[in-house]
Design an enzyme around this catalytic site. Structure first.
Site, PDB file in Angstrom:
ATOM      1  N   THR A 243       3.369  -1.189   1.466  1.00 27.04           N
ATOM      2  CA  THR A 243       2.050  -1.561   1.966  1.00 27.04           C
ATOM      3  C   THR A 243       1.072  -0.441   1.652  1.00 27.04           C
ATOM      4  O   THR A 243       1.438   0.581   1.064  1.00 27.04           O
ATOM      5  CB  THR A 243       2.069  -1.775   3.495  1.00 27.04           C
ATOM      6  OG1 THR A 243       2.123  -0.501   4.151  1.00 27.04           O
ATOM      7  CG2 THR A 243       3.260  -2.623   3.930  1.00 27.04           C
TER       8      THR A 243
ATOM      9  N   ASP B  80      -8.585   6.612  -4.502  1.00 28.94           N
ATOM     10  CA  ASP B  80      -7.163   6.512  -4.809  1.00 28.94           C
ATOM     11  C   ASP B  80      -6.730   7.603  -5.775  1.00 28.94           C
ATOM     12  O   ASP B  80      -5.668   8.205  -5.628  1.00 28.94           O
ATOM     13  CB  ASP B  80      -6.854   5.131  -5.389  1.00 28.94           C
ATOM     14  CG  ASP B  80      -5.367   4.868  -5.507  1.00 28.94           C
ATOM     15  OD1 ASP B  80      -4.670   4.983  -4.472  1.00 28.94           O
ATOM     16  OD2 ASP B  80      -4.904   4.577  -6.625  1.00 28.94           O
TER      17      ASP B  80
ATOM     18  N   LYS C 296      -4.080  10.856  -5.342  1.00 27.82           N
ATOM     19  CA  LYS C 296      -2.973  11.149  -6.259  1.00 27.82           C
ATOM     20  C   LYS C 296      -2.993  12.608  -6.715  1.00 27.82           C
ATOM     21  O   LYS C 296      -1.943  13.265  -6.751  1.00 27.82           O
ATOM     22  CB  LYS C 296      -3.039  10.207  -7.461  1.00 27.82           C
ATOM     23  CG  LYS C 296      -2.749   8.753  -7.091  1.00 27.82           C
ATOM     24  CD  LYS C 296      -2.934   7.819  -8.276  1.00 27.82           C
ATOM     25  CE  LYS C 296      -2.652   6.379  -7.889  1.00 27.82           C
ATOM     26  NZ  LYS C 296      -2.871   5.430  -8.995  1.00 27.82           N
TER      27      LYS C 296
END
Length: 822
Positions: free
Chosen positions: A563, A686, A690
């Site tokens: 998820t 995002d 990372k």
């Protein structure tokens, strides 16, 4: 130990389940008659299954003044009368029915006296319990009588002489041996029937040999008669490598030594009463355990020198209901006599010591006893050491409750190094905490004290480690069945047979959850029907699911988060602290506050489990794995440059101004490349996560706020919901066209680049030229360039597909396999 002289005598003992009713007794007599064709047979009979417990309960109720004891007596009588009717033709039932009634009348008279006195002494309890074996053995004899089979029934109280220690009497073997020999020698019959469990003292008062004492009765008769063998007939086909009620794949043990059988029976293998072995071992009489309901099965042969097998461990056993007594204090160090005083205090209270362990510093000693004896033991020890406790040389006795012993047993263990290491490693990887350890000087037994709640898991883990070379069972809990989750389930289904055949891994999906509901099956879900099962599942409360995972306490458990939900990531700590491995596709945890990230990594180390999140960066690409390999081998990362968004790379590789930017983004979402909310990708959030994760894995303490994120989206695109986002993308098409045209005019391509250099990290859109390593990047590919001490001039490059449900699921699958192979 001696080898017996040749004998034509067998002793066959039948347990309570073997004689539970008339139909079972007929099975028993088939076995007896077959044996009697060749040898003289002594048949030792237990009470009908459950009758001894009913007799005890009747006595206790009577002593407590509860008239309900009469209901139990009626139940006992009815069971025996029904057995008579099953066993004996109607015309011949009268004598047997009268005998049952007479015995039950005696029983009623004793219980009435107990009821009147309000007291049940150990002596009276022995008398009460004797009726079970007296009645059952007389039923067997009555059936033989009805069929005209020559036999003799003997009352064991006239043959087995003991002291007056009621409840667990000690046998006078010299007198007993002579009485038994004289009795059997005087009768020409081939079949002698005797009640087990009961005996008598010198005054003729009824005594018993302890619960399970019918086995012991069999050994007593076998030794007295120098029998050729003793057979214990029960409801299982011999001793097993573990309790089959706990371990589904427990295996029968065909051959075992006396010493190994003694160790296993002492540590809870209930198929055999521990005192049984000692007499036949010294007499050298083989002992075979057989199954009344499967007489053709080989069973277990207990003998002097069993054949060698490849198994270093013969079996695994356990004892529950234990308490650990801990005596500690500096006043013990270098002072002789403390252990002696401790054990004398326990002996005075008749507290049986099951296990002992002492620290080399002599600062503490731990003793395991039955939970029922714990408070008496505490009182006795604290009184014995009252002076030392009052002067603070010793601490008051400390009790740890809710414990059990799990023991490995095997004669070959002493010749094989590494057994203890495998034991501790297997338990440690599954979060089973060892409270105490003991190993006998013979090295036939390694005992560990653990929480009783961990026994089933511990025994299964050890059985898997030492016996189940075929496969290792992995229990998987998956949260998230969207695009990636569905692909993962499809891959797991496809590979289940391969994993079992090639890697000896039995992978079971035990639970599945989406955002609304979950389904859980401890035996594993059928991956062909998971959608139907989940549709009928329970409402999802994550805390409830985590509690169920803890309660199931399954070995080799792996929690898989597919998820992007923060509330799922919040569960990791509770799972890792119970040694449940965590595989996370979800980036929330590793990109959260550094303190939380570090805590999760620490918990995985502390509780000897896995926290794996390779798909957080680059989907299935080995980015984090490669980085960790560099660091583990001593290299140092100087800088990193990367394209880490398959979504953004797909978008900028497909946007050429002829189709609207919003349409290209929609295509990326439809093909499964974006996060559930595409704004996380296009805002750079995002990608920032990372590079943050990579920096942290490289050993840098960094927070999300430390990353310079140069946005290329107009602020209006980030307001509102996802539909509003697409509307604003369309409204700002000219902005995106201008970015594209400027890059194209300069002969460059747009790339959303993440970089780390000298402790600083940044993400943002760049126009890169043909000479740049990122220029030729195609489609949805990701690339990471590692510049390190070893790769200073030419970077180490990891490149490939970095988005898409299939490849992301494959990366999660790979992490799952890493967790499984630990």
């Amino acid at each position: 130990m001696r080898v017996p002289t040749p004998s034509f005598m067998q002793v066959l003992k039948f347990g309570g389940t073997s004689v539970a009713n008339g139909a079972n007794i007929l099975r028993v007599l088939d076995i007896v008659l077959e044996a009697a064709r060749q040898d003289t047979v002594v048949v030792v009979v237990s009470a009908l299954g459950g009758i001894t417990d009913a007799l005890m309960a009747a006595g206790q109720r009577a002593a407590a003044g509860q008239a309900a004891y009469q209901e139990l007596l009626l139940h006992i009588e009815q069971r025996h009368l029904e057995a008579v009717k099953e066993l004996i033709p109607v015309a011949s039932q009268s004598a047997a029915l009268s005998q049952v009634k007479r015995r039950c009348n005696e029983l009623e008279a004793i219980c009435s006296s107990v009821f009147a006195l309000g007291e049940l002494s150990a002596r009276t309890l022995d008398r009460l319990m004797s009726f079970g074996e007296l009645l059952s053995s007389q039923l067997v004899a009555a059936r033989l009588q009805a069929t005209g089979t020559a036999h003799a029934w003997h009352d064991s109280r006239a043959l087995i002489r003991t002291n007056s220690r009621f409840g667990a009497a000690e046998v006078d073997f010299a007198t007993t041996n002579q009485l038994i020999r004289d009795c059997v020698a005087a009768g020409p019959q081939a079949i002698h029937v005797v009640p087990g469990f009961i005996a008598a003292d010198a005054a003729g008062t009824t005594t018993t040999l302890g619960r399970g004492g019918s086995d012991y009765s069999g050994a007593i008769f076998a030794v007295a008669l120098q029998a050729s063998r003793l057979e214990i007939w029960t409801d299982v086909s011999g001793m097993m490598t573990a309790d089959p009620r706990l371990v589904r794949h427990a295996q029968p043990i065909a051959h075992i030594s006396y010493q190994e059988a003694m160790e296993l029976s002492h540590f809870g293998a209930k198929v055999l009463y521990p005192p049984t072995i000692q007499p036949v071992m010294h007499a050298g009489i083989p002992l075979r355990i057989k199954n009344t309901f499967a007489p053709a099965d080989y069973g277990t042969l207990v003998e002097v020198a069993p054949p060698r097998t490849r198994d270093t461990v013969r079996g695994i056993s356990s004892i529950g209901g234990l308490t650990l007594l801990n005596l500690e204090g500096s006043g013990m160090v270098g002072v002789p006599g403390f252990s002696k005083r401790l054990f004398e205090a326990l002996a005075r209270e008749r507290v049986n010591v099951i296990l002992i362990t002492q620290s080399s510093s002599e600062h503490s000693i731990s003793v395991a006893v039955g939970a029922a004896d714990a408070e008496r033991a505490r009182t006795a020890v604290d009184e014995e050491f009252a002076h030392e406790i009052s002067t603070r040389r010793l601490e008051p006795l400390r009790l740890e409750t809710g414990l059990a012993i799990v023991a490995l047993v095997g004669e070959s263990m002493k010749n094989h190094p590494g057994i203890s290491g495998r034991l501790f490693s297997a338990l440690g990887h599954n979060g089973v905490n060892i409270r105490a350890i003991a190993q006998g000087s013979s090295e036939k037994n390694i005992s560990t004290v653990i929480q009783a709640s961990d026994v089933k898991k511990a025994i299964n883990v050890l059985h898997e480690a030492f016996f189940e070379v075929e496969y290792k069972q992995i229990n998987v809990f998956i949260v998230g069945v969207g695009n990636v989750g569905r692909k993962l389930l499809g891959q797991l289904q496809q590979q289940q047979r391969y994993l079992l055949d090639k890697l000896q891994l039995q992978l079971r999906v035990v639970a599945l959850a989406n955002s609304r509901q979950y389904v859980l099956d401890p035996n594993g879900l059928d991956l062909n029907t998971w959608e139907d099962r989940l549709a009928q599942g329970q409402e999802l409360q994550l805390n409830d699911l985590v509690e169920q995972i803890h309660a199931l306490n399954l070995r080799n458990s792996v929690f898989v988060d597919v998820t992007a939900a923060a509330e799922v990531a919040d569960c990791y700590a509770a799972l890792l602290a119970k040694s449940v491995a965590v595989v996370a596709c979800n980036k929330v945890a590793c990109a959260s506050a550094y303190q939380n990230y570090a805590r999760l990594k620490s918990l995985a180390r502390e509780f000897n489990t896995s926290f794996l999140f390779e798909t957080n960066v680059g989907a299935a690409l080995p980015v984090i794995g490669t980085l960790n390999d560099l660091l583990r081998s001593g290299d140092v990362v100087q800088r990193m440059e990367a394209v880490l968004s398959g979504t953004l790379n797909f978008v900028f590789n497909h946007y050429d101004g002829r189709r609207p930017f919003a349409e290209v983004v929609r295509q990326a979402q439809d093909e499964g490349y974006t996060e559930p909310d595409p704004r996380l990708d296009l805002s750079g959030t995002d990608v920032a996560r990372k590079i943050l994760i990579l920096a942290r894995e490289a050993g840098v303490t960094m927070e999300m706020a430390d990353i310079d994120n140069t946005a290329f989206l107009p602020a209006a695109c980030l307001a509102g919901d996802v539909p509003a986002f697409y509307e604003q993308l369309a409204a700002h098409e000219s902005h995106f066209r201008q970015l594209y045209d400027a890059a194209t005019a300069a002969g460059r391509k747009l790339r959303f680049v993440a970089s780390y250099n000298d402790g600083q990290a940044a993400v943002g859109l760049q126009a890169v030229g043909p000479d740049h390593d990122l220029y030729q990047l195609k489609g949805k590919d990701n690339v990471v360039l590692f510049y390190t001490n070893r790769y200073a001039e030419q970077p180490l490059v990891v490149k490939g597909a970095g988005a898409g449900a299939d490849v992301t699921a494959a990366g999660v699958f790979a992490d799952l396999m890493r967790a499984a192979r630990v």
